[in-house]
Motif scaffolding. Structure first.
Motif, PDB file in Angstrom:
ATOM      1  N   PHE A   1      -5.702  -0.550 -13.648  1.00 54.89           N
ATOM      2  CA  PHE A   1      -6.196  -1.685 -12.868  1.00 54.89           C
ATOM      3  C   PHE A   1      -6.265  -2.904 -13.771  1.00 54.89           C
ATOM      4  O   PHE A   1      -6.884  -2.862 -14.849  1.00 54.89           O
ATOM      5  CB  PHE A   1      -7.579  -1.364 -12.291  1.00 54.89           C
TER       6      PHE A   1
ATOM      7  N   TYR B   1       0.825  -1.207   0.000  1.00 49.17           N
ATOM      8  CA  TYR B   1       0.000   0.000   0.000  1.00 49.17           C
ATOM      9  C   TYR B   1       0.861   1.259   0.000  1.00 49.17           C
ATOM     10  O   TYR B   1       0.493   2.260  -0.606  1.00 49.17           O
ATOM     11  CB  TYR B   1      -0.955  -0.011   1.194  1.00 49.17           C
TER      12      TYR B   1
ATOM     13  N   VAL C   1      -1.998  -1.576 -11.135  1.00 52.11           N
ATOM     14  CA  VAL C   1      -2.606  -1.982  -9.871  1.00 52.11           C
ATOM     15  C   VAL C   1      -3.237  -3.360 -10.072  1.00 52.11           C
ATOM     16  O   VAL C   1      -4.217  -3.499 -10.806  1.00 52.11           O
ATOM     17  CB  VAL C   1      -3.674  -0.966  -9.402  1.00 52.11           C
TER      18      VAL C   1
ATOM     19  N   CYS D   1      -9.784  -1.532  -5.100  1.00 51.56           N
ATOM     20  CA  CYS D   1     -10.714  -1.587  -6.236  1.00 51.56           C
ATOM     21  C   CYS D   1     -12.147  -1.362  -5.761  1.00 51.56           C
ATOM     22  O   CYS D   1     -12.911  -0.624  -6.390  1.00 51.56           O
ATOM     23  CB  CYS D   1     -10.597  -2.922  -6.965  1.00 51.56           C
TER      24      CYS D   1
ATOM     25  N   LEU E   1      -3.529   5.280 -13.038  1.00 42.36           N
ATOM     26  CA  LEU E   1      -3.665   3.950 -12.468  1.00 42.36           C
ATOM     27  C   LEU E   1      -4.251   3.015 -13.525  1.00 42.36           C
ATOM     28  O   LEU E   1      -5.277   3.324 -14.133  1.00 42.36           O
ATOM     29  CB  LEU E   1      -4.572   3.981 -11.242  1.00 42.36           C
TER      30      LEU E   1
ATOM     31  N   LEU F   1       1.934   1.936  -3.497  1.00 40.89           N
ATOM     32  CA  LEU F   1       0.802   2.422  -4.293  1.00 40.89           C
ATOM     33  C   LEU F   1       0.472   3.866  -3.948  1.00 40.89           C
ATOM     34  O   LEU F   1       0.175   4.665  -4.841  1.00 40.89           O
ATOM     35  CB  LEU F   1      -0.418   1.529  -4.072  1.00 40.89           C
TER      36      LEU F   1
ATOM     37  N   PHE G   1      -4.819  -5.742  -4.586  1.00 41.18           N
ATOM     38  CA  PHE G   1      -5.445  -4.544  -4.003  1.00 41.18           C
ATOM     39  C   PHE G   1      -6.966  -4.562  -4.188  1.00 41.18           C
ATOM     40  O   PHE G   1      -7.568  -3.565  -4.580  1.00 41.18           O
ATOM     41  CB  PHE G   1      -4.848  -3.287  -4.643  1.00 41.18           C
TER      42      PHE G   1
END
Length: 103
Positions: free
Chosen positions: A23, A7, A53, A62, A21, A10, A58
């Motif tokens: 995902f 974390y 990510v 999300c 980002l 991130l 994570f």
């Protein structure tokens, strides 16, 4: 492209500057489809730090950000969201580049 595993890793790029980002997940067919285009997209927008990510690492992030479909893209500047390209549909390089250009 940064690929955080914690974390702290991130959070750091979100604090200052422009961050995109991305995902994704290894098992996602649409993510695998677009990954070869990411270096070109990233090179076209050097003002952004691109951060991959992993949805499985994570998942709570999300959920917090409302990322329901992947791949998805969220633009951040100095900790504030600029825009997002989030849908369940496959995304093309052109669609992603248009999204970033229009921010």
């Amino acid at each position: 492209m940064l690929i955080p595993t914690t974390y702290e890793e991130l959070a750091k790029p979100l604090e200052k500057g422009k961050t995109m980002l991305f995902f994704t997940a290894d098992w996602c067919g649409d993510c695998v489809f677009i990954k070869p285009d990411i270096p070109e997209i990233e090179a076209s927008f050097p003002e952004y730090t691109f951060v991959q990510v992993d949805r499985d690492v994570f998942i709570d992030i999300c959920q917090k950000w409302g990322i329901l479909g992947i791949p998805s893209f969220v633009a951040i500047e100095d900790g504030k969201e600029l825009g997002r390209f989030v849908s369940k549909n496959r995304k093309t390089k052109e669609e992603i580049m248009t999204f970033i250009s229009e921010l």
